[in-house]
Motif scaffolding. Structure first.
Motif, PDB file in Angstrom:
ATOM      1  N   MET A 127       0.832  -1.210   0.000  1.00  0.00           N
ATOM      2  CA  MET A 127       0.000   0.000   0.000  1.00  0.00           C
ATOM      3  C   MET A 127       0.863   1.255   0.000  1.00  0.00           C
ATOM      4  O   MET A 127       0.558   2.226  -0.699  1.00  0.00           O
ATOM      5  N   LEU A 128       1.950   1.224   0.762  1.00  0.00           N
ATOM      6  CA  LEU A 128       2.847   2.392   0.828  1.00  0.00           C
ATOM      7  C   LEU A 128       3.495   2.632  -0.535  1.00  0.00           C
ATOM      8  O   LEU A 128       3.588   3.774  -0.997  1.00  0.00           O
ATOM      9  N   GLU A 153       0.973   4.127  -2.815  1.00  0.00           N
ATOM     10  CA  GLU A 153       0.715   5.518  -2.436  1.00  0.00           C
ATOM     11  C   GLU A 153       1.855   6.407  -2.933  1.00  0.00           C
ATOM     12  O   GLU A 153       1.623   7.487  -3.461  1.00  0.00           O
ATOM     13  N   GLY A 154       3.085   5.895  -2.789  1.00  0.00           N
ATOM     14  CA  GLY A 154       4.246   6.659  -3.249  1.00  0.00           C
ATOM     15  C   GLY A 154       4.233   6.846  -4.759  1.00  0.00           C
ATOM     16  O   GLY A 154       4.654   7.875  -5.271  1.00  0.00           O
ATOM     17  N   ARG A 179       1.687   7.144  -6.518  1.00  0.00           N
ATOM     18  CA  ARG A 179       0.556   8.046  -6.816  1.00  0.00           C
ATOM     19  C   ARG A 179      -0.306   7.531  -7.956  1.00  0.00           C
ATOM     20  O   ARG A 179      -0.726   8.287  -8.820  1.00  0.00           O
ATOM     21  N   THR A 197       2.139   5.491   5.311  1.00  0.00           N
ATOM     22  CA  THR A 197       1.159   5.479   4.216  1.00  0.00           C
ATOM     23  C   THR A 197       0.141   6.592   4.422  1.00  0.00           C
ATOM     24  O   THR A 197      -0.189   7.329   3.481  1.00  0.00           O
ATOM     25  N   SER A 199       1.789   9.995   3.828  1.00  0.00           N
ATOM     26  CA  SER A 199       2.027  10.205   2.403  1.00  0.00           C
ATOM     27  C   SER A 199       0.712  10.551   1.698  1.00  0.00           C
ATOM     28  O   SER A 199       0.658  11.448   0.850  1.00  0.00           O
ATOM     29  N   ARG A 239      -0.222  14.104  -0.103  1.00  0.00           N
ATOM     30  CA  ARG A 239      -0.625  14.142  -1.517  1.00  0.00           C
ATOM     31  C   ARG A 239      -1.957  14.864  -1.687  1.00  0.00           C
ATOM     32  O   ARG A 239      -2.101  15.741  -2.545  1.00  0.00           O
TER      33      ARG A 239
END
Lengths: 485, 327
Positions: A421-422, A425-426, A428, B29, B32, B36
């Motif tokens: 998930m991270l 998310e990174g 995008r 998470t 972040s 965003r």
């Protein structure tokens, strides 16, 4: 430390004997899985970062209009898809790509799929032929080949007797006449720029890249307008939510990691781009195998390695295909059982490649890993769980230590998912809300408390059916449909 | 059974570490995600304010001096969005409107800021700056952009290769070809499009691309063949035909066959026919497609020969025998 504390009864002795022989191998297996997951997380992270950087560099509008491209055929095998076929074909025809045609194979539908296509696209008989070329064989009898009357609509429809998805896809391949071939399900949805992104590796390295696979995500819960996902969301049923998390982990870490290691083992049948000449060399899909996409990937590896060809199979994280995941237990059970059965059939068929240095990383790393950590995983997981519970019940092991070990195992499972998930998310890529993120974190925990064990049972059932030699079938996928406008 | 190293302390330490990592990852998470969402929301709001002002500035004739002053003096986050909107409209306008927009960006001190950012330690910041300098296409920045093709980060060198399309000439074409020669991991599409842009705009660049057909590096030969296929008339067909016949590298043969598909003529038929016998499927396909692109009267004998061979890869593309002249 004394792992086994015995009380002296015969049950204790039996449990002790079993644990004695399984404790060290189980520990090693657990450590090996943890190391493998760690490597895949790292490689997946590197791959997704590289992919995002590439996206920053590429101007897709430029790609769409650039004269430098490769032509492409989208093959859609359709069986009783009258409800969605017209819209699905329209959305594929409207994809951003400078030179693509669509070949729909009506695989002996018993509903009016063909009539819907005929009516919507004004189909007329075509000169195109389904030719059994080279190693490619088509079993289903071809009843006719049609094309859109309007030459500006690059649509060909092949009408065949029902012969299964793999054979229908082969019929589409036999009639295709472009550089690349994409296999795509009629009930899935592609992002508008998916083809442009998926062909980039071919443009960079047209001779070595033989196949690329894109990202697959669950469309359940998303809003679909005119064949495009316009709003991402989590589905309401928990079964579907758990699969959203599973897909995320499998593609962001699994496929991306294996691709970065140069040992991509599986390109999903839902969205894969292949060089047409390579497909003809390996004979397309094996119609006798239920895991035909995995089998095709292995055949490509086998063919290229045997001839010492420099080749690459690449996972591209950016292009996305949205597919509907089962929301009912019965359908999910059939699907998982079928997948595992397909896994076994393909691994067994290609067992000669296992630990064979001739097949490089595929034979020495990829296949052993699939045998151990994919095929055997449900067996080890269920047997291990049963033994630990039994040992606790008879007092052969300190319950606190056993729970600590289970806690570590659970924690690692959750950690891998939240790392996926991270990474997402990174990169995008996902347009999730914070509430959806919360649900996904919850799913990462919940899936370890019953769901994973249940799917392990279903997977074992599929394996058992294959070993007993019972007939394979695709079964019916109950469609709940997209949330559309 | 005794495993002396498997102590309760070790198990608890591992347990705590794993769960601490889980919590940290979840926190990272969420942070972040929050960052965003906040950035996107703020950018959207600022864009909504900047867009109508920039549109009026570009479309109005004459320009309202008050509006020009407002845009020139915009600072901070709003100023950044004004710069972005002005750069975005540069893509679609030419002539006086473009000159006026570039002049405003210069007055705002944007090029100087971009030059500073082009020296940043972060690759993505350098890449963004080079991309924007390429859009501005100020002659003073030609050397800076050319030097950026040698940047250690592939994302920067790729962006610089594309930006060089705005500075066509022998030196720029050379810089792009040097990038290929160095084996940089630059998307082929970016390189080829940059060279096409340069070759279209400048004769010296075109001459340099033509020379590239004899380069010792196969990747350079392939790119040059591909570009010439897009740019030239049939003048280069004999050269490309030779490349298809003689080049030892399949990738170069493929590019030459692809180029001949666009600029081929009767003289290229023997080379193309040879290409249809290549051991490499993509080369055979491109060669056949090049034959099919020629007038049917010219290619008919070659097509008939290909049909006689019965190559399963090529068969679906071949016209029916009845459609060939003289049949």
């Amino acid at each position: 430390m004394d792992v086994l504390e015995l009380t002296g009864t015969w049950v204790d002795d039996a449990v002790r004997a079993v644990l004695l022989w399984t404790a060290i191998p189980s520990l090693l297996y657990f450590l090996a899985i943890a190391v493998q997951q760690g490597v895949l997380v790292l490689m997946g992270w590197v791959d997704v970062r590289a992919s995002s950087a590439r996206r920053d560099v590429l101007d897709l509008a430029e790609t769409a209009t650039a004269p430098v491209s490769m032509s492409l055929t989208v093959v859609m095998a359709a069986y009783n898809e009258s409800a969605v076929i017209a819209e699905s074909v329209r959305s594929v025809l409207a994809l951003d790509y400078p030179d693509h045609e669509v070949v729909v194979v009506n695989d002996g539908s018993t509903d009016d799929t063909l009539e819907v296509l005929r009516r919507t696209y004004d189909l007329v008989p075509s000169d195109r032929e389904v030719r059994a070329a080279g190693n490619l064989q088509v079993r289903g009898a071809v009843r006719g080949v049609l094309e859109a009357r309007d030459p500006a609509v690059p649509l060909v429809v092949v009408d065949t007797e029902n012969s299964g998805r793999a054979d229908a896809s082969n019929a589409g391949l036999a009639v295709s006449a472009k550089d690349l071939v994409v296999f795509f399900d009629a009930d899935s949805v592609l992002d508008a720029d998916a083809l442009l992104l998926a062909v980039q590796p071919f443009l960079d390295d047209p001779l070595r890249v033989v196949c690329t696979g894109g990202n697959i995500r669950a469309v359940n819960g998303c809003r679909v307008v005119a064949g495009r996902v316009v709003e991402e969301g989590m589905p309401r049923p928990w079964l579907a939510r758990l699969q959203v998390v599973e897909y995320l982990r499998a593609f962001s870490l699994g496929r991306a990691g294996w691709s970065r290691l140069g040992a991509l083992m599986l390109v999903s049948g839902a969205f894969g781009v292949y060089r047409r000449d390579m497909l003809l060399e390996v004979g397309g899909f094996d119609a006798d195998t239920i895991g035909e996409d995995f089998e095709l990937t292995m055949s490509l590896h086998r063919w290229c390695r045997r001839r010492r060809r420099a080749y690459r199979l690449v996972f591209v994280a950016e292009p996305t295909c949205w597919t509907e995941v089962p929301e009912s237990r019965a359908v999910l059970q059939r699907q998982r059982s079928r997948w595992h059965r397909g896994l076994w059939e393909v691994l067994w068929k290609h067992r000669g490649m296992l630990l064979n240095p001739r097949y490089g990383r595929i034979g020495m790393v990829g296949l052993p890993s699939f045998w151990l950590f994919e095929l055997m995983a449900p067996l080890f997981e269920l047997v291990g769980l049963a033994l630990i519970l039994l040992a606790i019940a008879v007092g052969a092991i300190d319950p606190v230590l056993a729970l600590a070990a289970l806690g570590i195992s659970l924690g690692i499972g959750i950690l891998v998912t939240v790392l996926a998930m991270l990474i997402e998310e990174g990169a995008r890529r996902r347009r999730t809300t914070v509430a959806d993120l919360g649900v996904m974190v919850l799913c990462a925990v919940v899936e370890n408390l019953g769901y994973r064990q249940l799917t392990a049972v279903w997977r074992l059932q599929g394996w058992w059916q294959a070993l007993r030699g019972s007939t394979a079938s695709w079964g019916e996928m109950t469609r709940t449909g997209f949330a559309t406008d | 059974m005794t495993l002396p190293w498997l102590t309760p302390h070790l198990l608890v330490t591992v347990l705590v570490t794993v769960w601490a990592l889980v919590l940290l990852t979840i926190l990272a998470t969420l942070l972040s995600h929050a960052a965003r969402v906040r950035t996107e929301r703020s950018q959207r709001a600022l864009d909504e304010a900047a867009r109508p002002l920039v549109a009026r500035f570009v479309l109005d004739d004459p320009v309202d001096p008050g509006l020009r002053a407002t845009l020139r003096d915009a600072r901070g986050a709003f100023g950044d969005r004004v710069d972005e909107r002005l750069l975005a409209v540069l893509e679609g306008i030419t002539g006086e409107g473009r000159e006026r927009t570039v002049a405003l960006l210069v007055d705002r001190g944007h090029p100087a800021r971009l030059r500073r950012r082009a020296r940043s330690r972060r690759a993505l910041v350098r890449a963004a700056a080079i991309r924007r300098l390429g859009r501005l296409a100020l002659p003073a920045d030609a050397d800076l952009v050319r030097r950026a093709t040698a940047d250690r980060a592939p994302v920067v060198s790729s962006v610089a290769a594309r930006a060089l399309a705005a500075y066509p000439g022998a030196a720029s074409a050379q810089a792009v070809l040097d990038l290929l020669r160095a084996g940089a991991s630059v998307p082929q599409l970016v390189v080829v499009n940059s060279l096409i842009g340069q070759g279209e705009a400048d004769e010296d660049a075109l001459a340099r691309i033509r020379q590239g057909l004899e380069d010792p590096e196969a990747r350079v030969r392939a790119a040059c063949a591909q570009v010439l296929g897009e740019l030239t008339s049939t003048a280069d067909a004999p050269l490309l035909g030779e490349l298809l016949r003689r080049d030892p590298t399949a990738g170069v043969q493929l590019a030459a066959a692809g180029a001949l598909r666009r600029v081929g003529r009767a003289g290229a038929v023997p080379a193309l026919l040879e290409g249809t016998r290549s051991a490499w499927g993509p080369v055979r396909l491109q060669a056949l497609q090049a034959l099919l692109a020629l007038p049917r009267e010219v290619a008919a004998p070659a097509l008939a020969e290909v049909a006689r061979r019965g190559d399963p890869l090529l068969e679906p593309l071949l016209p029916r025998p009845a459609d060939l002249p003289g049949s």
